[in-house]
Enzyme design. Structure first.
Site, PDB file in Angstrom:
ATOM      1  N   GLU A  36       0.883  -1.162   0.000  1.00  0.00           N
ATOM      2  CA  GLU A  36       0.000   0.000   0.000  1.00  0.00           C
ATOM      3  C   GLU A  36       0.925   1.217   0.000  1.00  0.00           C
ATOM      4  O   GLU A  36       1.825   1.292   0.838  1.00  0.00           O
ATOM      5  CB  GLU A  36      -0.856  -0.033   1.270  1.00  0.00           C
ATOM      6  CG  GLU A  36      -1.980   0.931   1.237  1.00  0.00           C
ATOM      7  CD  GLU A  36      -2.764   0.942   2.547  1.00  0.00           C
ATOM      8  OE1 GLU A  36      -3.325   1.989   2.863  1.00  0.00           O
ATOM      9  OE2 GLU A  36      -2.787  -0.089   3.249  1.00  0.00           O
ATOM     10  N   ARG A 263       5.216 -13.006   9.585  1.00  0.00           N
ATOM     11  CA  ARG A 263       5.879 -11.750   9.249  1.00  0.00           C
ATOM     12  C   ARG A 263       7.197 -11.663   9.996  1.00  0.00           C
ATOM     13  O   ARG A 263       7.401 -12.351  10.999  1.00  0.00           O
ATOM     14  CB  ARG A 263       4.982 -10.552   9.533  1.00  0.00           C
ATOM     15  CG  ARG A 263       4.679 -10.308  10.989  1.00  0.00           C
ATOM     16  CD  ARG A 263       3.523  -9.337  11.178  1.00  0.00           C
ATOM     17  NE  ARG A 263       3.815  -8.001  10.748  1.00  0.00           N
ATOM     18  CZ  ARG A 263       3.221  -7.382   9.721  1.00  0.00           C
ATOM     19  NH1 ARG A 263       2.319  -8.000   9.010  1.00  0.00           N
ATOM     20  NH2 ARG A 263       3.525  -6.147   9.402  1.00  0.00           N
ATOM     21  N   LYS A 273       4.533   0.521   9.498  1.00  0.00           N
ATOM     22  CA  LYS A 273       4.680   1.812   8.838  1.00  0.00           C
ATOM     23  C   LYS A 273       4.079   2.932   9.684  1.00  0.00           C
ATOM     24  O   LYS A 273       4.581   4.045   9.694  1.00  0.00           O
ATOM     25  CB  LYS A 273       3.972   1.772   7.476  1.00  0.00           C
ATOM     26  CG  LYS A 273       4.816   1.180   6.382  1.00  0.00           C
ATOM     27  CD  LYS A 273       4.096   1.233   5.053  1.00  0.00           C
ATOM     28  CE  LYS A 273       3.079   0.125   4.949  1.00  0.00           C
ATOM     29  NZ  LYS A 273       2.517  -0.066   3.613  1.00  0.00           N
TER      30      LYS A 273
HETATM   31  P1  ATP Z   1       2.892  -2.421   8.055  1.00  0.00           P
HETATM   32  O1  ATP Z   1       2.227  -3.396   8.973  1.00  0.00           O
HETATM   33  O2  ATP Z   1       4.344  -2.242   8.303  1.00  0.00           O
HETATM   34  O3  ATP Z   1       2.194  -1.122   7.963  1.00  0.00           O
HETATM   35  P2  ATP Z   1       1.624  -3.524   5.815  1.00  0.00           P
HETATM   36  O4  ATP Z   1       1.436  -4.986   5.899  1.00  0.00           O
HETATM   37  O5  ATP Z   1       0.492  -2.639   6.075  1.00  0.00           O
HETATM   38  O6  ATP Z   1       2.877  -3.136   6.659  1.00  0.00           O
HETATM   39  P3  ATP Z   1       1.727  -3.391   2.992  1.00  0.00           P
HETATM   40  O7  ATP Z   1       2.165  -2.256   2.195  1.00  0.00           O
HETATM   41  O8  ATP Z   1       0.294  -3.734   2.993  1.00  0.00           O
HETATM   42  O9  ATP Z   1       2.243  -3.111   4.443  1.00  0.00           O
HETATM   43  O10 ATP Z   1       2.619  -4.676   2.715  1.00  0.00           O
HETATM   44  C1  ATP Z   1       2.997  -5.147   1.465  1.00  0.00           C
HETATM   45  C2  ATP Z   1       3.379  -6.601   1.598  1.00  0.00           C
HETATM   46  O11 ATP Z   1       4.471  -6.743   2.499  1.00  0.00           O
HETATM   47  C3  ATP Z   1       2.239  -7.409   2.151  1.00  0.00           C
HETATM   48  O12 ATP Z   1       2.094  -8.581   1.403  1.00  0.00           O
HETATM   49  C4  ATP Z   1       2.666  -7.696   3.558  1.00  0.00           C
HETATM   50  O13 ATP Z   1       2.161  -8.919   4.005  1.00  0.00           O
HETATM   51  C5  ATP Z   1       4.179  -7.709   3.465  1.00  0.00           C
HETATM   52  N1  ATP Z   1       4.768  -7.354   4.749  1.00  0.00           N
HETATM   53  C6  ATP Z   1       4.568  -6.234   5.468  1.00  0.00           C
HETATM   54  N2  ATP Z   1       5.226  -6.270   6.637  1.00  0.00           N
HETATM   55  C7  ATP Z   1       5.890  -7.453   6.658  1.00  0.00           C
HETATM   56  C8  ATP Z   1       6.755  -8.105   7.602  1.00  0.00           C
HETATM   57  N3  ATP Z   1       7.080  -7.526   8.764  1.00  0.00           N
HETATM   58  N4  ATP Z   1       7.243  -9.309   7.285  1.00  0.00           N
HETATM   59  C9  ATP Z   1       6.938  -9.896   6.112  1.00  0.00           C
HETATM   60  N5  ATP Z   1       6.125  -9.358   5.188  1.00  0.00           N
HETATM   61  C10 ATP Z   1       5.600  -8.146   5.447  1.00  0.00           C
HETATM   62 MG    MG Z   2      -1.376  -2.732   5.134  1.00  0.00          MG
END
Ligand code: ATP
Ligand code: MG
Length: 561
Positions: A36, A263, A273
């Site tokens: 995102e 994760r 984020k």
């Molecule tokens: P955050 O929780 O840090 O805000 P998010 O999951 O909202 O991260 P996205 O931009 O939606 O961030 O993530 C893009 C991809 O990265 C998704 O498929 C998500 O599952 C993966 N991802 C995000 N954080 C992690 C993590 N700590 N370990 C592994 N994969 C991750």
């Molecule tokens: Mg997200």
């Protein structure tokens, strides 16, 4: 089906190998990385990038799509899109022509929603947000059906059209899937699929004032792109029934398989984020690319290499259960990479002047020094030597402690690749602070070799005072001083910030060759650590170096003690 050996594969690679061997999905392999665009990528994303792009690279037919999940217009900015693309590229991955945006599918997503309404599987609901929460029920209690659940198809189509045409204010109506208000899985209790948001979208402009929700968008985007394996983190396991419900209910080009993995959590840091954003916005760090941030851009600026990050992701592997990885594992990955290939340089962080009294005033000479102790292919360079040099303050003790083998009054040590020197005199200022050492040297020890077999215990790094480059050096430590800065819900995670995470040293003395350094070079400053030129503020005119990592894991020692 041919037998395949999966003994060396993680559980996701095993599934993929078996699917391909069985000819599933017509032998295609399509993954995607779907961020995102609401912040910068962090090391957790690197795990997902290495998995999705890495997996696709492992098969000739493998493809990984880069897709922005841009359904939340008010939080998204073009700056984030640019940084995300740059980071994925920098990590060494290539999406080719496969760059997509969920917003590209808004028309199709809208048409699918109309389909659902026509099937009697979606309805426009007029409950307020608060009412909807009350109707939803809890983990223990079933929800209650909305009084608007049984609107006719015609009425729903009409209301949804008017939602789309902008007739209603934000929050007055939503479109919901009609699934099961008594489902034990709350995600299936008539989830919202469209909401009204009268905001400008960075790609679709003002065309839309209704925007689709994540769960609805994600599975359909996967299906539209004919993704075969949709890999996501564990928190989406509970959403999988919904992912499958949309794809089973609608006529989509295919039905990708969602697979969840744990994760990445690292200790001594925060990962989400939202929290990284707070650190930036509240000024705890200088920006998303502050070298203490575990964002990809922060790590890059700190001096991490793409190879080190990829190796780290390979080392930690893939699991189905959450765990925390020690920061030391990440630090070791960069040490391992740089140790083998970073050229060595001499740099004095806390300079103490040494005058070599028996070395002629005007004389200068050049001494040869190897760029790497083990790799001759990295060659050698010449370093200037003259009567005045700098050594590190920590390499001298007026009254040497027991195991201190470096310089002390009357003691002889080796200057790396130069000469043996003996400390004859200690000069102090009025306050008693040592400002200079007067030493003699042995001309017969040129190159640092012993003239007559006599041994010295210490070898010091040094820099010629006349030729030294005056530099600023920033030493970084972990941003938090607690393994899990988020473990106490009563305490703001920012209270656990390490006040000593940044130490700025000015007037450090570097060997002159470092004037040519660029931000893409990595160096080991002998006996000190790994460093690189700061890519934002550093330049030949302003030598400013970041410490990437220390030579050894000092935290592991501290923890042991
Ligand atoms: P955050 O929780 O840090 O805000 P998010 O999951 O909202 O991260 P996205 O931009 O939606 O961030 O993530 C893009 C991809 O990265 C998704 O498929 C998500 O599952 C993966 N991802 C995000 N954080 C992690 C993590 N700590 N370990 C592994 N994969 C991750
Ligand atoms: Mg997200």
């Amino acid at each position: 089906m041919t037998d395949i050996d999966t003994s060396n594969l993680d559980f996701i690679r095993t599934i993929v190998a078996k699917d391909l061997a069985a000819g599933k999905n017509d032998g295609r392999l399509v993954t995607r990385f779907p961020p995102e665009p609401n912040g910068y990528l962090h090391i957790g994303h690197a795990k997902s990038i290495c998995l999705n792009f890495g997996l696709a690279q492992e098969y000739p037919q493998g493809v990984c799509h880069m897709r922005f999940d841009d359904t939340n217009p008010e939080k998204e900015e073009v700056e984030y899109i640019d940084s995300i693309l740059a980071d994925v590229k920098w990590l060494g991955f290539d999406w080719g022509d496969n760059l997509f945006y969920a917003s590209d599918y808004f028309d199709q997503l809208h048409d699918y929603a109309v389909e659902l309404i026509k099937m009697g599987k979606a309805y426009v609901c007029s409950l307020s947000g608060e009412e909807m929460r009350q109707y939803r029920g809890t983990l223990k209690e079933p929800g209650r059906e909305s009084p608007y659940r049984n609107r006719s198809v015609e009425e729903n189509l009409d209301l949804f059209r008017r939602m789309k045409d902008g007739e209603f204010a934000d929050g007055t109506y939503v479109l919901r899937a009609k699934i099961d208000m008594a489902a034990p899985n709350i995600n299936l209790r008539d989830p919202i699929i469209y909401r009204i948001r009268k905001v400008h979208h960075h790609r679709t402009g003002d065309k839309w004032c209704i925007y689709p929700m994540y769960d609805y968008t994600h599975c359909l985007s996967d299906a539209i792109e004919k993704v075969t394996h949709s890999l996501c983190t564990l928190e989406f396991a509970d959403h999988r029934p919904l992912y499958d419900w949309f794809l089973d209910t609608l006529q989509t080009p295919c039905h990708p398989q969602q697979i969840e993995f744990a994760r990445l959590n690292l200790n001594f840091t925060v990962m989400s984020k939202r929290k990284l954003m707070q650190l930036v916005q509240e000024g705890f760090v200088s920006g998303w690319d502050d070298p203490r941030m575990l964002t990809i851009s922060g790590l890059r600026r700190r001096g991490y290499t793409p190879a080190a990050i990829r190796n780290f992701c390979a080392t930690i592997g893939l699991a189905k259960r959450e765990s925390r990885i020690d920061m030391g594992v990440l630090e070791n990955a960069i040490r391992d990479d740089l140790n083998d290939r970073a050229p060595r340089r001499l740099a004095v962080l806390k300079p103490l002047k040494v005058v070599i009294t028996n070395y002629p005033e005007e004389k200068e000479e050049e001494l040869e020094i190897a760029n790497h102790p083990k790799d001759a292919s990295l060659g050698s360079r010449m370093i200037p030597f003259c009567r005045e040099i700098y050594i590190d303050r920590d390499d001298f003790m007026e009254e040497p402690a027991k195991k201190f083998f470096r310089l002390a009054p009357g003691r002889e040590v080796r200057l790396r690749a130069a000469y043996f020197i003996t400390c004859q005199e200690v000069i102090k200022d009025n306050s008693g602070e040592i400002i200079e050492l007067r030493c003699s040297y042995d001309p017969a020890s040129r190159g640092g070799s012993s003239p007559d077999g006599r041994k010295v215990k210490g070898t010091l790094h040094w820099v010629s005072a006349r030729h030294a480059l005056d530099a600023e050096i920033r030493l970084y430590d972990r941003l938090f001083n607690k393994e899990n800065p988020e473990d106490d819900p009563e305490v703001d995670f920012k209270e656990n910030i390490n006040p000593e995470s940044l130490q700025i040293l000015s007037h450090c003395k570097l060997e002159p060759a470092l004037a040519q350094a660029t931000a893409n070079d990595h160096f080991q400053f002998e006996r000190v650590g790994f460093f690189c030129l700061d890519r934002k503020e550093g330049s030949p005119k302003r030598p400013l170096f970041n410490r990437t990592v220390t030579l050894r894991d000092t935290w592991a020692k501290l923890v042991k003690r």
